[in-house]
Design an enzyme around this catalytic site. Structure first.
Site, PDB file in Angstrom:
ATOM      1  N   CYS A  25       0.904  -1.111  -0.192  1.00 32.63           N
ATOM      2  CA  CYS A  25      -0.136   0.092  -0.123  1.00 32.63           C
ATOM      3  C   CYS A  25       0.672   1.289   0.114  1.00 32.63           C
ATOM      4  CB  CYS A  25      -1.151   0.088   1.118  1.00 32.63           C
ATOM      5  SG  CYS A  25      -2.078  -1.577   1.327  1.00 32.63           S
ATOM      6  N   ARG A  70      -7.729  -4.362  -3.385  1.00 32.03           N
ATOM      7  CA  ARG A  70      -7.211  -3.245  -4.229  1.00 32.03           C
ATOM      8  C   ARG A  70      -7.878  -2.869  -5.317  1.00 32.03           C
ATOM      9  NH1 ARG A  70      -2.386  -2.636  -1.918  1.00 32.03           N
ATOM     10  NH2 ARG A  70      -1.589  -4.581  -0.970  1.00 32.03           N
TER      11      ARG A  70
END
Lengths: 221, 75
Positions: free
Chosen positions: A56, A133
Site C-alpha cells: 500500500c 485493491r
C-alpha cells in the site's frame, strides 16, 4: 440493491458500469466529503487493505507521482481503507517523514465499512476485514465508467490507470473506441456500421479509414 | 472537521475561504480564488454555512459578520 442475509446484515452487490456511482458521505483526512462534491470532475476512488503496510505504501507513493498528470486530465483521487482517520493521518505523516513525499489527496476512514460495502470492495475469500485493491473511475456526471480489482498481493499499475483515463476521455470526446493496448496518439477504432446498408457503404467508401473489414476500421485522430 | 477545530478556532483553509468570500462568490470562483480543489470547497461550504460563518444565496456564498469576526481573529 441491498440484500438481507439470515443474520440481517446488509449485503451489497458490485456496482455496475455506466450506472450512477453509489452516493456516500464519509469522514476523510480532508473532512467530511460526499461523492457529489466531485460533480463536474473525474474521480478515481480506490481502496487499499490497510495503512502502514508495504505494498500500500508503494502504491500511495506511485499515486502521488502520477497526481500531477491526473490533475492535468481533470481527475481527483480519493483513497479508502477500513482504518481510522487518526491512523490515516499518522501513516501519511510517516510516509512524508520517511520518503519526503507528501500525499496530495484525501483518504476515507471507512471504519463502518459503509462505503466499502456499497462499492463491493470487500472480497471475503481474501479478507473479511480489509478492502481489496479496487479502483473505480467515476466521470463528471458521477457515472461509474471503469472498475479494476487487484488482489491483496498485487500492487496496481499506474500507467494502466492513466491509460484508462485517456481512453475514456478520448472515447467521450471523439465518439470512438480504443483497441487493445491503445496509447494516446495511436489509431482509434471507429464505430462499426449497424445496418447492412452502412456496412456495404463502409466497404465501398472506407471514408479514409484503415479497415481490416467492414466491422474493424481505424483512424488517426 | 476540515474548517473548525475542536477548540472552536478555524483552520487555515477555512480562513482562506472566509477571506475570499468577502465578496459573494460561487463555489467554482472560490476554488479559483483560494487555490483549493472544488470538492474541498463544496465540503467546506457545507460546514461553514452550518456554523453560521457563511451565508448562501442563489448558489453564491458570502461571509457573515460572525465569519468575518472569526476570520480576523485567526489572522
Amino acid at each position: 440493491m441491498a440484500d438481507v442475509t439470515e443474520t440481517s446484515k446488509p449485503v451489497f452487490g458490485l456496482p455496475r458500469l455506466n450506472e450512477p456511482a453509489p452516493e456516500f458521505e464519509a469522514v476523510t483526512t480532508d473532512g467530511t466529503i460526499r461523492l457529489s462534491d466531485y460533480k463536474g470532475t473525474w474521480l478515481i476512488l480506490f481502496s487499499h487493505p490497510a495503512d502502514f503496510t508495504p505494498v500500500c505504501t508503494t502504491e500511495f507513493l506511485a499515486f502521488a507521482e502520477i497526481f500531477p498528470q491526473l490533475r492535468e486530465r481533470g481527475v481527483e483521487l480519493l483513497g479508502l481503507s477500513i482504518d481510522s482517520v487518526y491512523s490515516h493521518i499518522a501513516w501519511l505523516r510517516n510516509i512524508e517523514e520517511k520518503t519526503g513525499v507528501k500525499i496530495p489527496f484525501p483518504i476515507i476512514a471507512d471504519i463502518t465499512m459503509d462505503v466499502a460495502m456499497r462499492y463491493g470492495m470487500i472480497m471475503p475469500g481474501e479478507s473479511k476485514t480489509e478492502t481489496s485493491r479496487c479502483v473505480f473511475i467515476i466521470d463528471p456526471e458521477s457515472k461509474l465508467r471503469a472498475m479494476i480489482y487487484y488482489p491483496l498481493s498485487l500492487g496496481r499499475n499506474m500507467q494502466e490507470i492513466l491509460r484508462i483515463i485517456d481512453a475514456l476521455q478520448t472515447s467521450d470526446k471523439y465518439h470512438v473506441a480504443t483497441p487493445a493496448n491503445w496509447k494516446p496518439g495511436e489509431k482509434v477504432v471507429v464505430p462499426a456500421p449497424n445496418t447492412a446498408e452502412t456496412a456495404e457503404q463502409r466497404v465501398q467508401e472506407r471514408d479514409g479509414y484503415e479497415c481490416v473489414d467492414w466491422y474493424l476500421c481505424k483512424k488517426q485522430l | 472537521m476540515a474548517c473548525i477545530n475542536p477548540d472552536g478556532t478555524i483552520t487555515p483553509s477555512a480562513r482562506k475561504i472566509l477571506r475570499a468570500a468577502e465578496t459573494s462568490l460561487t463555489p467554482a470562483e472560490l476554488a479559483a480564488a483560494t487555490d483549493l480543489p472544488l470538492y474541498r470547497i463544496r465540503s467546506s461550504l457545507r460546514e461553514l454555512v452550518q456554523a453560521g460563518l457563511l451565508r448562501e444565496q442563489d448558489e453564491r456564498y458570502v461571509t457573515t459578520d460572525a465569519g468575518r469576526t472569526r476570520q480576523v481573529a485567526a489572522s
